[in-house]
Design an enzyme around this catalytic site. Structure first.
Site, PDB file in Angstrom:
ATOM      1  N   ILE A 190      -4.366 -77.859  60.203  1.00  0.00           N
ATOM      2  CA  ILE A 190      -3.454 -76.718  60.345  1.00  0.00           C
ATOM      3  C   ILE A 190      -4.060 -75.674  61.284  1.00  0.00           C
ATOM      4  CG2 ILE A 190      -2.292 -74.843  59.108  1.00  0.00           C
ATOM      5  CD1 ILE A 190      -2.172 -76.760  56.663  1.00  0.00           C
ATOM      6  N   HIS A 315       4.469 -68.296  49.368  1.00  0.00           N
ATOM      7  CA  HIS A 315       3.860 -69.630  49.499  1.00  0.00           C
ATOM      8  C   HIS A 315       4.891 -70.665  49.982  1.00  0.00           C
ATOM      9  CE1 HIS A 315       0.343 -72.278  47.911  1.00  0.00           C
ATOM     10  NE2 HIS A 315       0.879 -72.791  49.002  1.00  0.00           N
TER      11      HIS A 315
END
Ligand code: NDP
Ligand code: DGY
Length: 349
Positions: A190, A315
């Site tokens: 990521i 989230h």
């Protein structure tokens, strides 16, 4: 079990099937393998799961996390467990399940909620979802960095509460990326995807901190302290471990530039949150963007909620239909494989 709980639990079919043994003219009952899922999956994968033949499926249907006592009760006798990052899978869960448990597969790439040591000792395989969520999460990290850098929270608030009046030259000025330094903490899958995205906005120097130098990356591995001092944008993409727990405390924020934008998409646990709130209040740094907090959900009276230089999202890094559908499918693939004694396709080694 109270009746509401029972109604939120889907159990199908009954746990045994009868097999006709023609040679002996007798019937024996065989226990079906038990699969427990702490949440429903996305529709196509859910349908696949429900179509699996000859399993006992016990699945939590509630909108919120499966209550702990329910998990400990349901997992008894399970062969495979599908869990979410909000379920703590510790020794107590492994012990409650029993020795037949072969697989725990989580709808996440992060696995800090699973006691890997106990899993290893008990020879339980762990499944997870690497790679497929990298793009979605990196997109959201870029969005949070832009949102925090360009005062998006104050802007939206002003439009909605009447604070938007006449056009003013210095009103809501933020920070741009042209010729700036990006610091990524944890340049993994990521982290690298975030660097690529923010590079397109004009970043001209990438520095990163972590355990290993990344080959083929146009960036410099530096000690964390140097990264904190030199980066204009700091994006945290490392996993949560005992080494990274609360690594961002008041001292760390004090080392950052006054114009620094701090973004965390990793886990809330890497930040000492009260220290971040203090640093933002004292304007030690310019702003923050968080997709992860401690706890989740972040209580409404948490000091971070009232800071207009802190953008908090619930989230949702991997929350796109494409990504979550693929992640859900990976859960079913892992379960199928373990039930057929095949190699788990998405196994955490
Ligand atoms: P990777 O394993 O590819 O990357 C993890 C990185 O963490 C590695 O680069 C590793 O560095 C780094 N790291 C480990 N220990 C340290 C340390 N002590 N200091 C600095 N860096 C460290 O995983 P992904 O990129 O796929 O995912 C990363 C994390 O992002 C997940 O663990 C999860 O917590 C989080 N996540 C959050 C999402 C969200 O919705 N917000 C979505 C998906 C993931 P090295 O390579 O040098 O070992
Ligand atoms: C993960 O995968 O670790 C995220 O936090 C949710 O996708």
């Amino acid at each position: 079990m109270n009746s509401l709980r029972r109604s939120l639990l889907f159990c199908y079919p009954r746990p045994t099937i009868k097999i006709q043994c023609s040679s002996f003219h007798s019937t024996v009952s065989v226990m079906l393998p038990k699969v427990v899922a702490t949440r429903r999956l996305l529709p196509d994968s859910q349908a696949r799961l429900e179509r699996l033949k000859n399993i006992e499926l016990v699945q939590w249907q509630g909108e919120h996390t499966m209550p702990r006592e329910q998990l400990l009760e349901s997992v008894k006798g399970a062969d495979a467990l599908i869990c979410m990052l909000s379920d703590k899978i510790d020794k107590q869960v492994f012990d409650a399940a029993g020795p037949q448990l072969k697989l725990v597969t989580t709808l996440s790439v992060g696995h800090d909620h699973i006691d890997l040591k106990t899993a290893r000792e008990k020879k339980i395989k762990i499944g997870y979802t690497p790679d497929v969520l990298t793009d979605a999460t990196a997109d959201l990290a870029a969005l949070l960095t832009l949102a925090a850098a360009r005062n998006m929270k104050q802007g939206i608030d002003a439009v909605q509460n009447g604070g938007w009046q006449d056009w003013r030259a210095a009103w809501l000025c933020g920070y741009q990326f042209t010729n700036k330094t990006l610091g990524v903490v944890g340049l993994g899958r990521i982290g690298q995807a975030v660097a690529k995205r923010l590079g397109a906005f004009g970043i001209n120097r990438l520095i990163y901190s972590g355990r290993t130098k990344k080959e083929g990356v146009d960036g410099e591995l530096v000690p964390l302290d140097q990264l904190l001092k030199e980066a204009d944008f700091i994006v945290v993409c490392c996993s949560l471990t005992s080494d990274t727990k609360e690594m961002f405390d008041y001292d760390a924020f004090k080392k950052m530039k006054k114009n620094a934008i701090f973004v965390n998409i990793s886990r809330g646990g890497v930040v000492k949150q009260a220290d971040l709130a203090q640093a933002l209040k004292e304007k030690l740094i310019a702003g923050a963007g968080l997709d992860v907090t401690t706890p989740e959900p972040l209580p409404l009276d948490d000091p971070l909620q009232s800071l207009d230089n802190c953008v908090v999202l619930p989230h949702i890094g991997s929350a796109t239909w494409d990504t979550r559908s693929t992640m859900s499918d990976m859960m079913v693939d892992n379960v199928l494989a373990v039930l057929e004694n095949k190699t788990i396709p998405y196994e955490l080694k």
